[in-house]
Scaffold this motif. Structure first.
Motif, short mmCIF file in Angstrom:
data_model
loop_
_atom_site.label_atom_id
_atom_site.label_comp_id
_atom_site.label_asym_id
_atom_site.label_seq_id
_atom_site.Cartn_x
_atom_site.Cartn_y
_atom_site.Cartn_z
N ALA A 235 0.84 -1.21 0.00
CA ALA A 235 0.00 0.00 0.00
C ALA A 235 0.87 1.25 0.00
O ALA A 235 0.57 2.24 -0.69
CB ALA A 235 -0.93 -0.02 1.21
N GLY A 236 1.97 1.21 0.77
CA GLY A 236 2.89 2.34 0.79
C GLY A 236 3.53 2.57 -0.56
O GLY A 236 3.69 3.71 -1.01
N PHE A 237 3.90 1.47 -1.24
CA PHE A 237 4.50 1.59 -2.57
C PHE A 237 3.49 2.18 -3.56
O PHE A 237 3.85 2.93 -4.46
CB PHE A 237 4.99 0.23 -3.06
N PHE A 238 2.22 1.79 -3.38
CA PHE A 238 1.19 2.32 -4.28
C PHE A 238 1.06 3.83 -4.11
O PHE A 238 0.92 4.57 -5.09
CB PHE A 238 -0.16 1.64 -4.03
N ILE A 240 3.40 5.88 -3.12
CA ILE A 240 4.59 6.49 -3.74
C ILE A 240 4.44 6.54 -5.25
O ILE A 240 4.70 7.56 -5.90
CB ILE A 240 5.86 5.71 -3.35
N THR A 241 3.99 5.42 -5.83
CA THR A 241 3.77 5.36 -7.28
C THR A 241 2.74 6.39 -7.71
O THR A 241 2.90 7.08 -8.72
CB THR A 241 3.29 3.95 -7.69
N PHE A 242 1.67 6.51 -6.95
CA PHE A 242 0.59 7.45 -7.25
C PHE A 242 1.14 8.88 -7.30
O PHE A 242 0.89 9.62 -8.26
CB PHE A 242 -0.50 7.31 -6.20
N VAL A 243 1.89 9.27 -6.26
CA VAL A 243 2.41 10.63 -6.18
C VAL A 243 3.39 10.91 -7.32
O VAL A 243 3.32 11.96 -7.98
CB VAL A 243 3.08 10.86 -4.81
N LEU A 244 4.30 9.98 -7.57
CA LEU A 244 5.28 10.17 -8.63
C LEU A 244 4.61 10.25 -10.00
O LEU A 244 5.02 11.03 -10.87
CB LEU A 244 6.30 9.03 -8.61
N PHE A 293 -1.39 -2.36 -9.21
CA PHE A 293 -0.32 -1.49 -9.71
C PHE A 293 -0.35 -1.45 -11.24
O PHE A 293 -0.26 -0.38 -11.85
CB PHE A 293 1.05 -2.03 -9.28
N LEU A 294 -0.44 -2.63 -11.83
CA LEU A 294 -0.45 -2.71 -13.29
C LEU A 294 -1.68 -2.03 -13.87
O LEU A 294 -1.60 -1.34 -14.88
CB LEU A 294 -0.41 -4.18 -13.73
N THR A 295 -2.83 -2.24 -13.24
CA THR A 295 -4.06 -1.60 -13.71
C THR A 295 -3.89 -0.08 -13.74
O THR A 295 -4.21 0.58 -14.74
CB THR A 295 -5.24 -1.98 -12.81
N PHE A 296 -3.37 0.47 -12.66
CA PHE A 296 -3.18 1.92 -12.58
C PHE A 296 -2.15 2.39 -13.60
O PHE A 296 -2.39 3.36 -14.33
CB PHE A 296 -2.73 2.29 -11.17
N PHE A 735 11.71 -2.34 -3.95
CA PHE A 735 12.03 -2.08 -2.55
C PHE A 735 11.21 -2.95 -1.59
O PHE A 735 11.26 -2.77 -0.38
CB PHE A 735 11.81 -0.60 -2.24
N SER A 736 10.46 -3.89 -2.15
CA SER A 736 9.63 -4.77 -1.31
C SER A 736 10.51 -5.72 -0.51
O SER A 736 11.59 -6.14 -0.94
CB SER A 736 8.67 -5.57 -2.19
#
Length: 788
Positions: A235-238, A240-244, A293-296, A735-736
């Protein structure tokens, strides 16, 4: 009616439907979004033993046939309790071991009847005396921890033959073996490995581990539990991905309205996706949890084309409604075909008969399906309201008015000499890569649990057990079927004895055990311990007398099956293949009506079956993914040679990915096999968008070089940003704490970026070398006018 006319008719229908009833469309999407959001709240972690293995493979079918009888050899937790400051023969430590054994006994999902430790009555000692064979539990009733009783326990442990298996070689730790039930008998529900792992940590490690006692826990259930625990960070990685992604998209468009509409639609796709998955009864396991992640990322990457096209149309004077319609018209067919190619790439994973992979394939296909609705239908309608901001229009003007040095340089790839040079270099890279990738292996190449990082707590626990116990945790079980009541008969004993001798001479097999290993010791014990009697016997009375003292875990209730346990040095792919080949060869030569050797159980036997399925499926999967995607590309562009020009860069990237896997010491297995299908399925998007745009300029009468320059100038940056967005969406996985997620992230990021580079560089070169005749035939002689 021609195919183009059919497509034009479909475009007009959807244009009229979407833009003629915009408010109704928005209301419908809002209602569906609320419904899918409600469904998504029902999602729960879901992982099971049978989902992780190929249940249709004959090896697994054989195991499942005898699952209840083989439970002590199958899905088992090993809990090692270590005395840091002494041996196990201390009253305080033995009391702690008893308490932990009791705690484990009451954990839901543990097969209590087969639980084993030196405190359980099913762990016996045996001794030959003048009075005959004597036996009893290692720790008897009434144990109070007196020095005399502790000394008796020491003696009993030595006589039990469990040093190296239940007790460490240095006698500083002892193991509790806890076989698990797939279904909790108290609730009737499927065992939750996540909850089981949390319970083990809470009532065992957290409660009892201190400066005097250390706890080490291994087993399939603990691996899955740690995977589920590690996946919580996703969820944290998501985020980060969202913001970037938001930052990257705004940097490209300079339009907050376009950015907001795009992110909203792609976030909606994730919600729809999760809701749909929940409706199908699926949960989230460590593999499928990556699919959102892939869907987004796929949604955003495709929407970049909408953002660029809408802004360009507005810059050239179109109204916001006309610009939205034009965007839909230009991107509906190539975007839909590209998304269908994505879905095809995912769906080919269905040929892998492993539950988690099939659920990943279905989940990812659903994700692509909802993107078609949210990105292709909803986003243009939203943009017809939102419009493009003045800063977004200025950004288009800046992009349109640049010197485009890179686009001019890349457009030279359409020149014959440059195209031949690029093609030759690509051919050389492919040839070298195919040689380097030939070392790619199937299965696990690392000790412990390769799904987790080498320094993970679980792998450190595995290292402790390997260092301190003789009995390997890598167990390969061969089942010997016999006529009912004959599992201890001499013909069976003779065949099994020869089998054990032969297998113990196979490289990678450290030892073996069977009913007859114990029987020979008991026969010798009943005859004064004379080593001359340490053998199988033809005398049925002697074997029957010994049989009643043999643990029931070594034969089933009908005495129609007895397992032979092979202890392996490791579970590497070559070890498993070597053992499997030898067992099958022995079975082919020696199977009879008296004894039939069938494979396979134990963690290594199950992994061997998984490797076989993966090896077979990878070939079928690759043939399917290239064939079906190639067919889709041919259907859209009506040229076999153009299809080759678009597909060849994908093949080169696939081979390069395998080279990286060899260098990283990664084998093809459940965690890495999906990467190739995903990389090829998504990677074709670049080629489809580039060639579709190229065709639009060729249709206007531009020659090939001019058309490719205009393609790069108008959509080249968008294609590059598409690749960066996709790579960004998966790179955070690196980073997982879960190694296979990190591996998948790095490999997918490489494939997404390199497929883009290959598409931009190789597609024009390959078209010039392979397909100029077909292109000229379709668009006329203007294509080659003025070309070098």
């Amino acid at each position: 009616m021609s195919n183009d006319q059919d497509l034009s008719k479909i475009e007009r229908f959807f244009t009229s439907l979407l833009f003629g009833h915009r408010k109704a469309v928005l209301v419908l999407f809002a209602l569906l979004s609320v419904f899918f959001a409600w469904q998504a709240t029902k999602l729960r972690p879901d992982a099971s033993f049978q989902k992780m293995v190929p249940v249709t493979h004959p090896y697994i079918a054989n195991y499942l046939k005898y699952e209840n009888e083989l439970r002590p050899l199958g899905n088992v937790l090993r809990i090692a309790v270590q005395n840091k400051n002494g041996s196990i023969y201390e009253a305080e430590f033995l009391e702690t071991l008893r308490q932990i054994t009791d705690e484990v006994f009451y954990i839901p999902g543990v097969d209590r009847g087969n639980l084993s430790s030196i405190w359980t009555p099913n762990v016996m000692w045996r001794q030959v005396t003048e009075e005959g064979l004597r036996m009893g539990p290692v720790i008897g009733q009434g144990f109070q921890g007196t020095p005399e009783q502790i000394e008796q326990v020491r003696s009993n442990v030595e006589k039990s033959g469990r040093i190296g298996s239940l007790v460490a070689n240095d006698e500083k730790s002892a193991i509790i073996l806890a076989p698990l039930l797939e279904v909790d008998p108290e609730t009737g529900e499927k065992l939750s490995y996540g909850k089981l792992s949390e319970r083990i940590e809470k009532v065992v490690r957290d409660k009892y581990q201190n400066d005097k006692v250390s706890i080490h826990i291994t087993g399939f259930a603990k691996v899955v539990g740690d995977l589920i625990e590690g996946a919580k960070d996703i969820a944290g990685f998501f985020v980060i991905t969202f913001v970037l992604t938001v930052i990257l998209l705004f940097w490209y468009s300079r339009c907050w309205k376009s950015t907001a509409a795009t992110i909203f639609c792609c976030s909606l796709a994730v919600i729809w996706h999760l809701g749909f998955v929940s409706m199908l009864g699926f949960g989230l396991d460590p593999y499928s949890i990556l699919v959102p992640f892939l869907t987004f990322a796929i949604g955003v990457s495709h929407a970049i084309q909408n953002v660029r096209t809408m802004a360009a149309e507005r810059f050239h004077g179109a109204t916001k409604m006309d610009a939205a319609k034009a965007t839909f018209h230009l991107l509906f067919i190539p975007g839909t075909v590209a998304l269908l190619a994505d879905a095809v790439g995912f769906s080919t994973l269905l040929v892998i008969e492993i539950g988690v992979i099939r659920e990943l394939a279905i989940s990812a296909s659903i994700g692509v399906g909802v993107i078609i609705f949210t990105k292709m239908f909803l986003l243009p309608v939203l943009m017809s309201y939102a419009d493009v901001t003045p800063s977004g229009l200025r950004q288009v003007a800046k992009q349109e008015g640049g010197d485009h040095k890179v686009s001019h340089a890349l457009s030279r790839l359409t020149e014959k000499k440059v195209a031949l040079g690029a093609t030759a270099v690509a051919g050389g890279i492919l040839a070298v890569s195919m040689v380097l990738s030939s070392g790619l292996k199937i299965g696990d190449l690392d000790p412990g649990a390769p799904e987790l990082r080498p320094d993970s707590r679980y792998n450190q626990d595995v290292k402790f057990l390997v260092s301190n116990y003789s009995t390997s945790s890598d167990v390969f079980v061969v089942m010997v079927e016999t006529p009912e009541g004959e599992c201890g008969a001499y013909p069976v004993a003779s065949a099994v004895d020869r089998f054990q001798w032969e297998m113990e001479n196979v490289d990678g097999v450290e030892g073996s055990a069977s009913l007859f290993t114990v029987m020979k010791n008991i026969i010798a014990a009943l005859n004064g311990g004379n080593p001359k009697w340490l053998s199988i016997t033809r005398d049925r009375f002697i074997s029957n007398g010994a049989h009643k003292n043999i643990p029931t875990a070594l034969y089933n209730a009908k005495c129609s099956m007895t397992p032979v346990i092979l202890f392996l040095a490791d579970h590497k792919a070559e070890t498993l293949k070597r053992v499997t080949d030898r067992v099958e060869a022995f079975a082919a030569e020696n199977n009879s009506d008296d004894a039939k050797f069938i494979l396979a159980a134990g963690n290594s036997g199950i992994e061997a079956a998984t490797n076989i399925v993966v090896e077979q499926a990878q070939k079928t999967m690759l043939v399917l993914v290239y064939s079906i995607i190639g067919l889709l590309v041919w259907w859209e562009f009506k040229s076999f040679r153009v299809m080759l020009a678009i597909m060849i860069p994908l093949f080169i990237t696939e081979v390069l990915c395998k080279v990286i896997m060899v260098q990283l010491n990664l084998g093809i297995k459940v965690a890495t096999l999906p990467v190739i299908a995903l990389g090829v399925g998504i990677g074709v998007d670049y080629g489809i968008y580039i060639y579709n745009r190229l065709e639009s300029f060729l249709a206007k009468g531009l020659n090939f070089k001019q058309a490719y320059f205009e393609t790069l100038r108008t959509t080249g940056v968008a294609v590059a940003l598409t690749a960066v967005t996709l790579a960004l969406g998966v790179f955070t996985w690196a980073f997982s704490a879960i190694k296979f997620q990190a591996d998948m992230g790095m490999l997918l990021a490489f494939m997404f970026l390199w497929n883009m580079v290959g598409a931009i560089i190789l597609i024009p070169a390959l078209i010039r070398v392979l397909a100029m005749g077909a292109v000229t035939k379709r668009f006329g002689p203007s294509v080659v006018k003025g070309l070098n």
